[in-house]
Structure formats: structure tokens, C-alpha cells
Design a protein around this motif. Sequence first.
Motif, mmCIF file in Angstrom:
data_model
loop_
_atom_site.group_PDB
_atom_site.id
_atom_site.type_symbol
_atom_site.label_atom_id
_atom_site.label_comp_id
_atom_site.label_asym_id
_atom_site.label_seq_id
_atom_site.Cartn_x
_atom_site.Cartn_y
_atom_site.Cartn_z
ATOM 1 N N GLU A 123 4.028 5.475 -9.311
ATOM 2 C CA GLU A 123 3.724 4.080 -9.665
ATOM 3 C C GLU A 123 4.873 3.184 -9.246
ATOM 4 O OE1 GLU A 123 2.254 1.456 -13.548
ATOM 5 O OE2 GLU A 123 3.078 3.471 -13.820
ATOM 6 N N HIS A 124 4.536 2.142 -8.498
ATOM 7 C CA HIS A 124 5.505 1.145 -8.038
ATOM 8 C C HIS A 124 5.064 -0.214 -8.584
ATOM 9 C CE1 HIS A 124 8.903 0.683 -5.190
ATOM 10 N NE2 HIS A 124 8.493 -0.578 -5.100
ATOM 11 N N ILE A 125 5.983 -1.184 -8.606
ATOM 12 C CA ILE A 125 5.576 -2.525 -9.045
ATOM 13 C C ILE A 125 4.665 -3.148 -7.979
ATOM 14 C CG2 ILE A 125 7.639 -2.937 -10.426
ATOM 15 C CD1 ILE A 125 8.675 -4.700 -8.088
ATOM 16 N N PRO A 126 3.686 -3.940 -8.367
ATOM 17 C CA PRO A 126 2.846 -4.622 -7.375
ATOM 18 C C PRO A 126 3.619 -5.733 -6.683
ATOM 19 C CG PRO A 126 2.253 -5.307 -9.594
ATOM 20 C CD PRO A 126 3.244 -4.195 -9.751
ATOM 21 N N VAL A 127 3.189 -6.084 -5.503
ATOM 22 C CA VAL A 127 3.888 -7.108 -4.734
ATOM 23 C C VAL A 127 3.845 -8.454 -5.442
ATOM 24 C CG1 VAL A 127 1.849 -7.733 -3.378
ATOM 25 C CG2 VAL A 127 4.133 -8.094 -2.414
ATOM 26 N N SER A 128 2.847 -8.675 -6.301
ATOM 27 C CA SER A 128 2.694 -9.966 -6.975
ATOM 28 C C SER A 128 3.842 -10.274 -7.928
ATOM 29 C CB SER A 128 1.369 -10.007 -7.744
ATOM 30 O OG SER A 128 1.309 -8.965 -8.699
ATOM 31 N N ILE A 129 4.542 -9.261 -8.433
ATOM 32 C CA ILE A 129 5.637 -9.518 -9.365
ATOM 33 C C ILE A 129 6.995 -9.151 -8.771
ATOM 34 C CG2 ILE A 129 4.148 -9.198 -11.379
ATOM 35 C CD1 ILE A 129 5.393 -6.454 -11.756
ATOM 36 N N SER A 130 7.029 -8.882 -7.470
ATOM 37 C CA SER A 130 8.303 -8.574 -6.826
ATOM 38 C C SER A 130 9.094 -9.861 -6.609
ATOM 39 C CB SER A 130 8.065 -7.888 -5.478
ATOM 40 O OG SER A 130 9.278 -7.770 -4.752
ATOM 41 N N ARG A 131 10.363 -9.835 -6.885
ATOM 42 C CA ARG A 131 11.193 -11.033 -6.730
ATOM 43 C C ARG A 131 11.355 -11.417 -5.263
ATOM 44 N NH1 ARG A 131 17.680 -9.627 -7.122
ATOM 45 N NH2 ARG A 131 17.735 -8.358 -5.246
ATOM 46 N N ASP A 132 11.199 -10.432 -4.353
ATOM 47 C CA ASP A 132 11.365 -10.688 -2.923
ATOM 48 C C ASP A 132 10.066 -11.074 -2.231
ATOM 49 O OD1 ASP A 132 14.110 -9.973 -3.054
ATOM 50 O OD2 ASP A 132 13.551 -7.861 -2.979
ATOM 51 N N GLY A 133 8.933 -10.975 -2.954
ATOM 52 C CA GLY A 133 7.655 -11.297 -2.338
ATOM 53 C C GLY A 133 7.091 -10.185 -1.482
ATOM 54 N N HIS A 134 7.754 -9.020 -1.514
ATOM 55 C CA HIS A 134 7.264 -7.850 -0.771
ATOM 56 C C HIS A 134 7.810 -6.594 -1.443
ATOM 57 C CE1 HIS A 134 11.205 -6.929 0.975
ATOM 58 N NE2 HIS A 134 11.353 -8.233 1.206
ATOM 59 N N ILE A 135 7.262 -5.450 -1.064
ATOM 60 C CA ILE A 135 7.765 -4.171 -1.597
ATOM 61 C C ILE A 135 8.017 -3.210 -0.428
ATOM 62 C CG2 ILE A 135 6.821 -4.335 -3.921
ATOM 63 C CD1 ILE A 135 4.392 -2.789 -3.001
ATOM 64 N N GLN A 136 8.736 -3.708 0.562
ATOM 65 C CA GLN A 136 9.069 -2.884 1.721
ATOM 66 C C GLN A 136 9.966 -1.703 1.350
ATOM 67 O OE1 GLN A 136 10.831 -5.505 4.599
ATOM 68 N NE2 GLN A 136 8.913 -6.525 5.129
ATOM 69 N N SER A 137 10.660 -1.800 0.212
ATOM 70 C CA SER A 137 11.541 -0.709 -0.201
ATOM 71 C C SER A 137 10.781 0.421 -0.893
ATOM 72 C CB SER A 137 12.632 -1.239 -1.138
ATOM 73 O OG SER A 137 12.048 -1.795 -2.302
ATOM 74 N N ALA A 138 9.470 0.265 -1.074
ATOM 75 C CA ALA A 138 8.680 1.331 -1.699
ATOM 76 C C ALA A 138 8.610 2.542 -0.782
ATOM 77 C CB ALA A 138 7.271 0.827 -2.009
ATOM 78 N N PRO A 139 8.545 3.750 -1.346
ATOM 79 C CA PRO A 139 8.435 4.940 -0.492
ATOM 80 C C PRO A 139 7.107 4.959 0.251
ATOM 81 C CG PRO A 139 8.050 5.510 -2.786
ATOM 82 C CD PRO A 139 8.512 4.087 -2.782
ATOM 83 N N ALA A 140 7.112 5.502 1.440
ATOM 84 C CA ALA A 140 5.873 5.606 2.236
ATOM 85 C C ALA A 140 5.464 7.077 2.330
ATOM 86 C CB ALA A 140 6.073 4.989 3.617
ATOM 87 N N ASN A 141 6.065 7.814 3.237
ATOM 88 C CA ASN A 141 5.763 9.243 3.384
ATOM 89 C C ASN A 141 6.711 10.071 2.511
ATOM 90 O OD1 ASN A 141 3.724 8.878 5.418
ATOM 91 N ND2 ASN A 141 5.373 8.426 6.867
ATOM 92 N N PHE A 142 6.128 11.023 1.780
ATOM 93 C CA PHE A 142 6.967 11.870 0.937
ATOM 94 C C PHE A 142 6.308 13.237 0.764
ATOM 95 C CE2 PHE A 142 4.041 9.824 -1.952
ATOM 96 C CZ PHE A 142 3.723 10.794 -2.892
ATOM 97 N N ALA A 143 7.087 14.173 0.290
ATOM 98 C CA ALA A 143 6.603 15.531 0.034
ATOM 99 C C ALA A 143 7.128 15.985 -1.318
ATOM 100 C CB ALA A 143 7.071 16.483 1.135
ATOM 101 N N VAL A 144 6.414 16.951 -1.914
ATOM 102 C CA VAL A 144 6.830 17.508 -3.199
ATOM 103 C C VAL A 144 6.925 19.026 -3.053
ATOM 104 C CG1 VAL A 144 6.345 17.707 -5.658
ATOM 105 C CG2 VAL A 144 5.658 15.635 -4.417
ATOM 106 N N TYR A 145 8.031 19.590 -3.539
ATOM 107 C CA TYR A 145 8.269 21.021 -3.466
ATOM 108 C C TYR A 145 8.402 21.608 -4.871
ATOM 109 C CZ TYR A 145 9.342 20.384 1.510
ATOM 110 O OH TYR A 145 9.268 20.086 2.859
ATOM 111 N N GLY A 146 7.942 22.856 -5.018
ATOM 112 C CA GLY A 146 8.151 23.590 -6.258
ATOM 113 C C GLY A 146 9.331 24.528 -6.106
ATOM 114 N N LEU A 147 10.186 24.608 -7.139
ATOM 115 C CA LEU A 147 11.378 25.443 -7.082
ATOM 116 C C LEU A 147 11.380 26.411 -8.267
ATOM 117 C CD1 LEU A 147 12.137 22.479 -5.843
ATOM 118 C CD2 LEU A 147 14.471 23.324 -5.963
ATOM 119 N N ASN A 148 11.937 27.589 -8.041
ATOM 120 C CA ASN A 148 12.096 28.577 -9.096
ATOM 121 C C ASN A 148 13.486 28.538 -9.707
ATOM 122 O OD1 ASN A 148 9.471 29.842 -9.000
ATOM 123 N ND2 ASN A 148 10.071 30.641 -6.989
#
Length: 365
Positions: A267-292
Motif C-alpha cells: 500500500e502506497h499513498i495515492p497521488v491525490s495526497i502527495s505533497r509533490d503531486g506525483h508518486i514517482q518514488s513508489a516501487p515499480a518492479n519487485f520480488a519477494v523471497y522466502g528465507l529459512n
Amino acid sequence: MSSSTTSRFASIWDSISFGYQSPHEMSNFEDLTQPNYEIQLLREEIERMKAFQKAETEKQSASSKLPAHSPLPSPSPSPNYDEVLERLERLELQLTSCCKKNTNLTQIIESEVKHIVDSKLSHFQTKYDHQLELEIDKAKTAMLELVREQATNYSLNKPSGAFDAADVETMIRNAITKYDADKTGEADYALESSGAWIINTRCSETYEVFSATYKLFGLTLWKSKTTPRTVIQSGVVPGECWCFKGSEGRIGIHLAARIIPTSFSYEHIPVSISRDGHIQSAPANFAVYGLNAEDDVEPALLGEYRYQIGENDQPLQRFEVSKTVTALQTFKYVELVVKSNHGHPEYTCLYRFRVHGKPVFDEEV
């Protein structure tokens, strides 16, 4: 606040807080104590005058009893009454002046303290009113989305146009129940308050973007800093996130329980409440790994995903475990690996990351 008033108030604050008196305040102190010293001297002078008067009376009484041929005692010098009166007038003027100075100084202090306190209270009131409005807007948006979801589910089971008041009430109740259940209706095993914690961030370096500073009389009392812990804490408020330098970063999480992971939510903040007027700093591509283990050198890939920030995309997005080979394995740790963001050249910000799954107890492993 004028510069002269500020400097005066600062010197008074120093003398109160640290036992230090500036030369200016020392002179005021001497002005206040000098009349008291003069009064003490005047009291002693009056006592001497009384003693003199008594002695003169006794002398006159004694001289009236002497024989006519006896020589009269030489008269003692009389006190200078004009000098005493002059000193009294001078003391009255000094006391009046000192009282006026003291009153003016007190009024200045009270006025400046009231101004500073009112200003701080107004600032905090405006800040929290704005945050409350943002939370209400977010709740409205989330509730509408959940109601639409419930309506879609009902439309699959009922013919078109067959909704009644009871159906609408049920949809709203279900939407409210789901919103109260952390917006997902599922347990979050990465939630810090449930027992999860951050184990490491590898080589990811924190980038301080939002740093609230609290000051009093120009002195910095406290400066807030966001940490990786923000990613696994409840609530999504603008600025309350963990930012790292660049577009690639990692964060390892010790889960609240050993689970078979089924899905993840970001969950990221929506662009409507961003102080910069954009959310370019939001993550785009990501992966999740399981560790023992914390230092697992062969982590299991659970899935690769992309967080969308389009106009029709929701701030809270769900991602299913996509790797069937590892789907039934149990894990105590997961690692979120961000591979890119949505275009910000300097840093990437992470808000709330959730991990869902089926808990597995030790006897089941």
C-alpha cells in the motif's frame, strides 16, 4: 517578534533556565536592589534622628534643673532634615521607576509566551486537522471500493435488477467489516505490533526526505527520523515511510509466525495526497523471497511483481504467490527486493508491506 524583544526574552530565558544573568539583566537587578539598600540606610538615619531628639530632650530637662551659675552644655549639631527629605523624594522616584520597569518586563514576557504558545497550538491544530481530513478521504475511497466489490459479488449470484434494501445493507456491512480488518480481511504476519521485526536492509542506505523538526524559541528540541520499521507498521500517512537511495533496495523481515505464504499486499499513498503531486518514488518492479534463516544464501523466490500507479489503480494492491514450487514450503523470514521505481532519480520510498499466509505450528512442520 522584533529583534530587540527577541534578544531581551532570550536573555531572560537563559537566566531562568541556566542560572545565568546577562549584563543587561544584572543592571536591572541592581536597579531593583539599590532602593532597598537606600531604604535601609534611611531607616538607620531615622533611628539616629529619634535618638538625637531623645538626647536633646533629656539635655533640656537636665539643664532646667542646673543652678543658675552652672555653664550650659554645648549644643549638639542637629541632623540635616532637608537632606533626609531629598533622599526620600529620590527613593520614591527610583521605586516608581523600578516598579514600572518590572511591570513592563513582566508584560513583555507574558505577551511573548502567549504569542509563541498560540502560534504552536495553531500550527499543530492545522496539521492534525489536515491529517484527519486525509484519513477521512482515504476511508471514503476504501469503503466505496469495498462496496463496489461486494456489489460485483452479488451481481454474479443474482439476476440484474434483483437487489433489495437487505442486499444493500449486507453489502455495506461486509464492506465495513473488511475495512476494519486492516482493509484486507487477512492476518498480516509482517505487522510489527503482531510480533514481526526488521532483520536487515543489506546494503540499502536510508535517504532522509521527510524530517519533522520541533523547535522552541529557535532551539531544535527534537527531529523525527523514519526507519525501515515504518514499512511494517500500521497506517499509511504522507511522509511516514522508509526511503532509500536509488531505485534498488532490500528489506528483510522476521515474520510474527512461521507460515506458508499465500499472498502479499503493498500500500502506497495515492497521488491525490502527495505533497509533490506525483508518486514517482513508489516501487515499480519487485520480488519477494522466502528465507529459512537470516543469512540464507539460497532464498526461495515466491514471486516477481509490479506495483501499478495508473489513474484507475488502487493504492492497496494484492499479489499472489506465483511460484508453485515453493508454494507449500514454510518460512519464518521473507525479503522484499525492490528492483525499480516509477522514475524518481534519487530515492525510492516504501510505505506498508503485508505478508499473508497460513500459520504452521512446530508440530505440523
